[in-house]
Each structure stands twice: as C-alpha cells, then as structure tokens.
Design a protein around this motif. Structure first.
Motif, short mmCIF file in Angstrom:
data_model
loop_
_atom_site.label_atom_id
_atom_site.label_comp_id
_atom_site.label_asym_id
_atom_site.label_seq_id
_atom_site.Cartn_x
_atom_site.Cartn_y
_atom_site.Cartn_z
N GLY A 13 -3.76 -25.82 -26.02
CA GLY A 13 -3.06 -26.67 -26.30
C GLY A 13 -2.52 -26.98 -27.59
O GLY A 13 -2.66 -27.97 -27.76
N ALA A 14 -2.15 -26.42 -28.68
CA ALA A 14 -1.36 -26.72 -29.67
C ALA A 14 -0.12 -27.16 -29.50
O ALA A 14 0.46 -27.38 -30.94
CB ALA A 14 -2.02 -25.27 -30.19
N GLY A 35 -2.75 -20.56 -32.50
CA GLY A 35 -2.46 -22.12 -31.39
C GLY A 35 -2.01 -21.68 -30.05
O GLY A 35 -0.62 -20.27 -30.42
N THR A 36 -2.55 -21.83 -29.23
CA THR A 36 -1.98 -21.17 -27.65
C THR A 36 -1.77 -22.45 -26.81
O THR A 36 -2.03 -23.94 -26.83
CB THR A 36 -3.69 -20.56 -27.05
N GLU A 65 -2.98 -19.36 -20.53
CA GLU A 65 -3.90 -20.38 -19.42
C GLU A 65 -5.60 -20.45 -19.80
O GLU A 65 -5.78 -18.98 -19.15
CB GLU A 65 -2.78 -19.99 -18.30
N ILE A 66 -5.83 -21.58 -20.01
CA ILE A 66 -6.67 -20.75 -19.99
C ILE A 66 -7.98 -21.11 -18.97
O ILE A 66 -8.50 -20.57 -19.03
CB ILE A 66 -7.48 -23.03 -20.80
N SER A 67 -7.42 -21.46 -17.87
CA SER A 67 -8.11 -21.57 -16.39
C SER A 67 -8.37 -19.81 -16.58
O SER A 67 -8.56 -19.90 -14.33
CB SER A 67 -7.89 -22.00 -15.43
N LYS A 68 -7.36 -18.78 -17.00
CA LYS A 68 -8.14 -17.57 -16.46
C LYS A 68 -8.57 -16.35 -17.76
O LYS A 68 -7.94 -16.63 -18.13
CB LYS A 68 -6.42 -16.77 -16.74
N ARG A 69 -9.83 -15.92 -16.73
CA ARG A 69 -10.48 -15.77 -17.76
C ARG A 69 -10.00 -14.33 -18.19
O ARG A 69 -9.90 -14.06 -20.18
CB ARG A 69 -11.74 -14.15 -17.06
N ASP A 70 -9.25 -13.65 -17.95
CA ASP A 70 -8.30 -12.42 -18.88
C ASP A 70 -7.61 -12.94 -20.18
O ASP A 70 -7.42 -11.86 -21.16
CB ASP A 70 -7.78 -11.47 -17.31
N ASN A 92 -9.25 -28.10 -26.65
CA ASN A 92 -8.26 -29.38 -26.77
C ASN A 92 -7.65 -29.09 -25.66
O ASN A 92 -7.77 -30.42 -25.05
CB ASN A 92 -7.06 -28.75 -27.74
N ALA A 93 -7.01 -27.80 -25.12
CA ALA A 93 -6.16 -28.04 -23.67
C ALA A 93 -7.27 -29.11 -22.14
O ALA A 93 -7.95 -28.65 -22.22
CB ALA A 93 -5.39 -27.26 -23.72
N SER A 94 -6.32 -29.75 -22.21
CA SER A 94 -6.93 -30.52 -20.53
C SER A 94 -5.30 -30.90 -20.63
O SER A 94 -4.44 -31.22 -20.67
CB SER A 94 -7.88 -31.44 -20.93
N VAL A 95 -5.76 -31.10 -18.96
CA VAL A 95 -5.20 -32.45 -17.59
C VAL A 95 -5.35 -33.43 -17.16
O VAL A 95 -6.58 -33.86 -17.41
CB VAL A 95 -4.38 -31.57 -16.92
#
Ligand code: NAI
Ligand SMILES: C[C@H](CCC(=O)O)[C@H]1CC[C@H]2[C@@H]3[C@H](O)C[C@@H]4CC(=O)CC[C@]4(C)[C@H]3C[C@H](O)[C@]12C
Length: 257
Positions: A13-14, A35-36, A65-70, A92-95
C-alpha cells in the motif's frame, strides 16, 4: 541516517498515505525499497516524485493484490531477483467498509477480513521461508487503535474493527511461532493520521476540532504519517532487535483516556 543500510524492504500500500511515508523514510535511511499496490501506476507516480527529488534513493514499484497468495509469491521472487534478498516486510495496506453495525452485509464484511487479515496472513506465510534462509527478518504490521477502542477510533466500522482485532491476535501468534527462526513480528497502532480530508474538516468545523482535541489530548492531537513512519522504522531496524510481538501505540494519548 543509515539506520537501514544494506537492508531490503517490501512495503504494501505504498502509493499514498502512511505506506508512501514509510517507503520514503526507509529509502532515506539507506534501504532498497519495493513499494507495492493494487494500482501500480499510483505507486509508480508517487515514487517517481520522490526519486525526482532524491535520484540516489533505490525505490521500485510492483503490482500487488495482497489478498492473493500467488501475487505475494511473485512480489517476493521479483524482489529477491532484483535486490538479492528481503529483510523487512511492512504490512501496511488495508481497507474499510464504510458501513455501520446494523447495515453491513456479509460480502462487505468478508471483503475487509479477506484483505486486512487474510492478506496479512499470506504475507507472513510467504515471506517467512525467505527470512529463515536469510538468517532472520523483521515484519511490521500496521494495526490501529481501532482494535483497542471503538467509536471515532475505528471509524464506526465493525468490519474494520474486527479485522484489526484479528490482525492483532495474528501478529502475536506469528511473533511467538516465528521467534525461534530469528523472525521478529511487531505492530504499530496509530491513532488518527493527518490526511487532507481530516485537516479540512478540522479547519471547517470547530465542533470536530474540539472533539479531536478531547479524544487525543497530547498536542498536536493528530499524528502525521511521518510520526507513525518513525515507529515503523524503529520496529523494522536492528534497534528493536529483542522486540517480539510488541504493540507500539502512536496516538497522541487516545487510548490512555
Ligand atoms: N488513516 C488513519 O487515520 C489511520 C490508518 N491506520 C492504518 O494505517 C495503514 C495505512 O493507512 P492510510 O495510509 O490512511 O491508508 P490509505 O487508504 O491512504 O492507503 C492504503 C493503501 O493500501 C492500498 N490497498 C488497499 N487494499 C489493497 C489490496 N487489497 N492490495 C494492495 N493494496 C491495497 C490502497 O490502494 C492504498 O494505496 C492502514 O493499515 C490503516 O488501517 C491506522 C490508524 C489510523
Ligand atoms: C477512521 C479513522 C480511524 C480508523 C483507522 O484508520 O484506524 C478515524 C480516526 C480519526 C477520525 C475522525 C476524527 O475523530 C475527527 C472527526 C470526528 C467526527 O465527528 C467524525 C468525523 C471525524 C473526521 C472522524 C472520522 C473517522 O472516524 C476518523 C478519521
């Protein structure tokens, strides 16, 4: 200066807000920073602006996309290919859901849990083997005082509150489980962070400004992203070498009331 010399860090979430402030501070302190973000162009634009001012910094943007393992696997492999290793991960990223307790539906609730909790879990699970191979590493999870107290602190958002509560327990669990491998997992718990929108509402509405002062008694009553980034830096660096599962609250006194 040089508190992260020789280190390689991934910050999720940079593209804006705290993630950008952390990326910039880490680069200033000598780290190579990946930074992703799910909108990679936003991270690229933000990093390009920093690099224009400081061409000596090493900062690269990656789609994630942090919710995807791959996607975690790809980001970590690409970071190792680019910089040879990884030493630090900042989750850091969140919603938020923007919905109240009696209105929230299952999909909205689960979406927040999937990103804020499962995303963090995937990050920890994917990076731990790299850290182990590398002789250790530091994971800093960005939580919120919303996992400790409610009301303004969690934005009146039950999904956000529950997700940060789950992330708090997950952090302590991982801190214990990974400690034997030399991997440290710690969290910062920010109170309100100054954003242009919050600053504007404080300037335009004296009632909100009074409420913020009462809720957060220590001046300046609201932290900047740079204040919070200093806490993240400390936990990421070797200065906190013996800290494990620590909860660093940075909130102008919100939770001590
Ligand atoms: N803003 C505040 O007052 C507070 C923020 N925090 C925490 O600080 C952290 C950063 O907050 P802000 O900078 O305000 O947030 P922000 O909303 O400004 O930035 C979050 C970034 O994460 C990215 N992101 C969201 N979901 C993603 C996903 N699934 N995959 C990849 N990237 C994704 C967004 O695109 C955005 O760039 C969060 O963990 C938040 O919970 C904690 C306390 C107070
Ligand atoms: C949602 C924010 C915290 C959640 C987090 O990201 O961890 C809240 C932190 C500060 C809040 C604002 C602040 O309390 C001032 C106002 C008070 C009100 O009357 C409601 C609107 C605020 C702007 C309020 C909004 C959110 O709850 C926060 C930004």
């Amino acid at each position: 200066m040089n508190r992260l010399e020789g280190k390689v860090a991934i910050v999720t979430g940079a593209g804006q807000g705290l993630g950008l402030a952390v990326s910039r501070l880490f680069a200033e302190e000598g780290a190579k920073v990946v930074g992703t973000g799910r909108h990679v162009e936003k991270v690229e634009r933000a990093f390009a602006a920093v690099l224009e001012e400081h061409p000596e910094f090493e900062m690269v943007a990656m789609q994630h996309e942090i919710s995807k393992r791959d996607e975690w696997e790809r980001v970590i492999e690409d970071t190792v290919a680019r910089f040879g290793k990884v030493d630090i991960l900042v989750n850091n990223a969140s919603v938020t859901s923007g919905k109240y307790l009696m209105d929230i539906d299952e999909d909205s609730f689960m979406n927040v849990m999937k990103i804020n909790v499962v995303g963090e879990l995937f990050g920890i699970q994917t990076i731990a083997p790299y850290f182990e191979k590398n002789g250790g590493g530091s994971i800093v999870n960005v939580n919120s005082i919303g996992s400790m107290v409610s009301g303004d602190a969690d934005g009146w958002d039950p999904a956000y509150s529950a997700s940060k509560g789950a992330a708090r327990s997950l952090t302590r669990h991982a801190a214990f489980q990974l400690s034997g491998k030399g991997i440290r997992v710690n969290s910062v718990f920010p109170g309100p962070i100054e954003t242009p929108m919050l600053r504007e509402s404080l300037q335009n509405d004296p009632a909100i400004a009074a409420r913020v002062e009462a809720n957060n008694p220590l001046p300046p009553h609201i932290s900047t992203a740079e204040h919070i980034a200093q806490g993240v830096l400390f936990l990421a660096s070797d200065e906190s070498a013996t800290m494990c599962g620590a909860e660093v609250v940075i909130d102008c006194g919100h939770v001590v009331i």
